[in-house]
Design an enzyme around this catalytic site. Structure first.
Site, PDB file in Angstrom:
ATOM      1  N   ARG A   4     -11.335   6.880  40.613  1.00 24.48           N
ATOM      2  CA  ARG A   4      -9.915   7.101  40.874  1.00 24.48           C
ATOM      3  C   ARG A   4      -9.052   6.035  40.227  1.00 24.48           C
ATOM      4  O   ARG A   4      -7.839   6.068  40.370  1.00 24.48           O
ATOM      5  CB  ARG A   4      -9.700   6.972  42.384  1.00 24.48           C
ATOM      6  CG  ARG A   4      -9.390   8.244  43.096  1.00 24.48           C
ATOM      7  CD  ARG A   4      -9.500   7.841  44.534  1.00 24.48           C
ATOM      8  NE  ARG A   4      -8.721   8.612  45.418  1.00 24.48           N
ATOM      9  CZ  ARG A   4      -9.214   9.604  46.155  1.00 24.48           C
ATOM     10  NH1 ARG A   4     -10.453   9.963  46.034  1.00 24.48           N
ATOM     11  NH2 ARG A   4      -8.446  10.215  47.018  1.00 24.48           N
ATOM     12  N   ARG A  22      -7.237  15.896  59.568  1.00 22.98           N
ATOM     13  CA  ARG A  22      -7.397  14.498  59.154  1.00 22.98           C
ATOM     14  C   ARG A  22      -6.138  13.697  59.443  1.00 22.98           C
ATOM     15  O   ARG A  22      -5.029  14.172  59.216  1.00 22.98           O
ATOM     16  CB  ARG A  22      -7.711  14.446  57.648  1.00 22.98           C
ATOM     17  CG  ARG A  22      -9.177  14.343  57.365  1.00 22.98           C
ATOM     18  CD  ARG A  22      -9.522  14.593  55.923  1.00 22.98           C
ATOM     19  NE  ARG A  22      -8.834  13.740  54.965  1.00 22.98           N
ATOM     20  CZ  ARG A  22      -9.090  13.749  53.653  1.00 22.98           C
ATOM     21  NH1 ARG A  22     -10.012  14.562  53.166  1.00 22.98           N
ATOM     22  NH2 ARG A  22      -8.423  12.968  52.839  1.00 22.98           N
ATOM     23  N   ARG A  54      -0.367   9.162  49.582  1.00 30.76           N
ATOM     24  CA  ARG A  54      -1.594   9.440  48.808  1.00 30.76           C
ATOM     25  C   ARG A  54      -1.246  10.067  47.461  1.00 30.76           C
ATOM     26  O   ARG A  54      -1.847   9.745  46.446  1.00 30.76           O
ATOM     27  CB  ARG A  54      -2.523  10.357  49.599  1.00 30.76           C
ATOM     28  CG  ARG A  54      -3.256   9.624  50.713  1.00 30.76           C
ATOM     29  CD  ARG A  54      -3.814  10.562  51.760  1.00 30.76           C
ATOM     30  NE  ARG A  54      -4.726  11.534  51.221  1.00 30.76           N
ATOM     31  CZ  ARG A  54      -4.940  12.736  51.762  1.00 30.76           C
ATOM     32  NH1 ARG A  54      -4.307  13.095  52.869  1.00 30.76           N
ATOM     33  NH2 ARG A  54      -5.790  13.560  51.216  1.00 30.76           N
TER      34      ARG A  54
HETATM   35  P1  AP5 Z   1     -10.523  11.819  49.730  1.00 29.37           P
HETATM   36  O1  AP5 Z   1     -11.285  12.283  50.893  1.00 29.37           O
HETATM   37  O2  AP5 Z   1     -11.192  11.789  48.391  1.00 29.37           O
HETATM   38  O3  AP5 Z   1      -9.190  12.655  49.690  1.00 29.37           O
HETATM   39  P2  AP5 Z   1      -8.317  13.231  48.471  1.00 29.37           P
HETATM   40  O4  AP5 Z   1      -8.702  12.955  47.073  1.00 29.37           O
HETATM   41  O5  AP5 Z   1      -6.969  12.802  48.874  1.00 29.37           O
HETATM   42  O6  AP5 Z   1      -8.630  14.716  48.475  1.00 29.37           O
HETATM   43  P3  AP5 Z   1      -8.577  15.659  49.675  1.00 29.37           P
HETATM   44  O7  AP5 Z   1      -9.872  15.657  50.416  1.00 29.37           O
HETATM   45  O8  AP5 Z   1      -7.334  15.403  50.512  1.00 29.37           O
HETATM   46  O9  AP5 Z   1      -8.277  17.049  48.951  1.00 29.37           O
HETATM   47  P4  AP5 Z   1      -9.217  18.071  48.217  1.00 29.37           P
HETATM   48  O10 AP5 Z   1      -8.810  18.113  46.774  1.00 29.37           O
HETATM   49  O11 AP5 Z   1     -10.670  17.819  48.511  1.00 29.37           O
HETATM   50  O12 AP5 Z   1      -8.715  19.418  48.903  1.00 29.37           O
HETATM   51  P5  AP5 Z   1      -9.473  20.473  49.852  1.00 29.37           P
HETATM   52  O13 AP5 Z   1     -10.594  21.136  49.120  1.00 29.37           O
HETATM   53  O14 AP5 Z   1      -9.793  19.888  51.188  1.00 29.37           O
HETATM   54  O15 AP5 Z   1      -9.986  10.338  49.984  1.00 29.37           O
HETATM   55  C1  AP5 Z   1      -9.456   9.913  51.221  1.00 29.37           C
HETATM   56  C2  AP5 Z   1      -9.186   8.414  51.185  1.00 29.37           C
HETATM   57  O16 AP5 Z   1     -10.424   7.685  50.964  1.00 29.37           O
HETATM   58  C3  AP5 Z   1      -8.273   7.939  50.051  1.00 29.37           C
HETATM   59  O17 AP5 Z   1      -6.919   8.055  50.386  1.00 29.37           O
HETATM   60  C4  AP5 Z   1      -8.713   6.465  49.901  1.00 29.37           C
HETATM   61  O18 AP5 Z   1      -8.171   5.648  50.899  1.00 29.37           O
HETATM   62  C5  AP5 Z   1     -10.230   6.541  50.127  1.00 29.37           C
HETATM   63  N1  AP5 Z   1     -10.958   6.744  48.869  1.00 29.37           N
HETATM   64  C6  AP5 Z   1     -11.732   7.816  48.546  1.00 29.37           C
HETATM   65  N2  AP5 Z   1     -12.243   7.680  47.308  1.00 29.37           N
HETATM   66  C7  AP5 Z   1     -11.788   6.506  46.823  1.00 29.37           C
HETATM   67  C8  AP5 Z   1     -11.950   5.831  45.579  1.00 29.37           C
HETATM   68  N3  AP5 Z   1     -12.692   6.355  44.585  1.00 29.37           N
HETATM   69  N4  AP5 Z   1     -11.339   4.632  45.420  1.00 29.37           N
HETATM   70  C9  AP5 Z   1     -10.614   4.088  46.413  1.00 29.37           C
HETATM   71  N5  AP5 Z   1     -10.401   4.682  47.607  1.00 29.37           N
HETATM   72  C10 AP5 Z   1     -10.976   5.896  47.811  1.00 29.37           C
HETATM   73  O19 AP5 Z   1      -8.297  21.565  50.002  1.00 29.37           O
HETATM   74  C11 AP5 Z   1      -7.097  21.235  50.700  1.00 29.37           C
HETATM   75  C12 AP5 Z   1      -6.645  22.461  51.539  1.00 29.37           C
HETATM   76  O20 AP5 Z   1      -6.253  23.524  50.626  1.00 29.37           O
HETATM   77  C13 AP5 Z   1      -7.739  23.063  52.436  1.00 29.37           C
HETATM   78  O21 AP5 Z   1      -7.162  23.440  53.653  1.00 29.37           O
HETATM   79  C14 AP5 Z   1      -8.263  24.291  51.653  1.00 29.37           C
HETATM   80  O22 AP5 Z   1      -8.734  25.294  52.528  1.00 29.37           O
HETATM   81  C15 AP5 Z   1      -7.026  24.712  50.880  1.00 29.37           C
HETATM   82  N6  AP5 Z   1      -7.352  25.262  49.555  1.00 29.37           N
HETATM   83  C16 AP5 Z   1      -8.241  24.754  48.650  1.00 29.37           C
HETATM   84  N7  AP5 Z   1      -8.253  25.489  47.520  1.00 29.37           N
HETATM   85  C17 AP5 Z   1      -7.323  26.483  47.710  1.00 29.37           C
HETATM   86  C18 AP5 Z   1      -6.844  27.576  46.897  1.00 29.37           C
HETATM   87  N8  AP5 Z   1      -7.332  27.788  45.675  1.00 29.37           N
HETATM   88  N9  AP5 Z   1      -5.872  28.380  47.421  1.00 29.37           N
HETATM   89  C19 AP5 Z   1      -5.382  28.156  48.661  1.00 29.37           C
HETATM   90  N10 AP5 Z   1      -5.793  27.143  49.481  1.00 29.37           N
HETATM   91  C20 AP5 Z   1      -6.742  26.329  49.002  1.00 29.37           C
END
Ligand code: AP5
Length: 229
Positions: free
Chosen positions: A93, A165, A176
């Protein structure tokens, strides 16, 4: 058939659908899904030293420092189940994380095969984060509007309870996204320069996004030897 380890890095802003897609794509590729956020949340739940260190950063929507994050993910990649590769989600990231990953992979004689970037506009991201529900038992991801479970609050897959979450609260979600634009966009440039970045339209429905990802992977690395028939 490709036989060398497959390293695919799924990128995209918070809420783009990385977790939703990664589980299915990793299963189809026959490699583990390595999600830095999931590993951090496990450490927070277990109240480990790493979890206590990471929690304040996660609660604010900031990134956990590079040194601990890099060590944690590289250690995960050394585990025997990653012998044929891995699907990375949420890592790297920052540019230093990407450079460290390249160095470590080179030590193993591996390299990154593809970096699909799931593009979704900001308004949609906020709606997706606000409506996201996750199973506490198996990690399945739902959305109150776009992918509702059959029974509210209950996982269709395992019957476990669903939760929201803490860092999906509007203020933290906005932070974020801001951190993503400042710290993670340069990582896209880093991989674009290496010719590894492929853009995927993340605003299609979930199955269409999966098919687009699968086509991109097969085109870049062939059908991996570990893939499902
Ligand atoms: P992390 O858990 O990695 O969160 P993120 O990158 O913010 O990603 P998300 O999990 O929020 O989203 P996603 O893209 O996976 O979406 P999802 O599939 O759930 O990180 C959390 C924290 O950890 C960070 O803030 C940081 O503090 C720390 N961290 C982690 N990695 C780090 C690193 N490398 N370095 C430093 N710190 C780090 O989908 C979202 C929603 O949309 C769901 O409800 C889903 O059902 C819906 N959805 C998905 N696709 C579709 C679609 N095509 N159409 C309609 N709805 C959809």
């Amino acid at each position: 058939m490709a036989s060398s380890p497959v390293i695919v890095i799924l990128m995209g802003p918070p809420g783009a659908g990385k977790g939703t897609q990664a589980k299915r794509l990793a299963e189809r590729l026959g490699v583990p899904h390595v999600a830095s956020g999931d590993i951090f949340r496990w450490h927070v739940r277990q109240d480990t030293e790493l979890g206590r260190l990471a929690k304040p950063y996660m609660d604010r929507g900031d990134l956990v420092p590079d040194d601990v994050t890099i060590a944690m993910v590289i250690d995960r990649l050394r585990q025997p189940d990653c012998a044929h590769g891995a699907l990375l989600d949420g890592f790297p990231r920052t540019v230093p994380q990407a450079q460290a990953l390249d160095e470590r992979l080179a030590e193993f004689g591996w390299c990154v095969g593809l970096v699909p970037f799931i593009r979704v506009n900001e308004e949609v991201l906020i709606r997706r984060l606000a409506g996201r529900w996750i199973c506490r038992k198996c990690g399945a991801v739902y959305h109150s509007e776009f992918r509702p479970p059959s029974r509210p609050g209950v996982c269709d897959v395992c019957g476990g309870p669903l939760y929201q979450r803490e860092d999906d609260k509007p203020e933290t979600a906005k932070r974020r996204l801001q951190v993503y634009f400042e710290r993670t966009l340069p990582v896209l440039v880093y991989y674009e320069r290496q010719g590894l970045l492929v853009e995927i339209d993340g605003e299609q429905d979930i199955d269409e996004v999966h098919q687009a990802l699968w086509r991109a992977v097969v085109m870049a690395v062939g059908t991996p030897a570990t893939a499902e028939a």
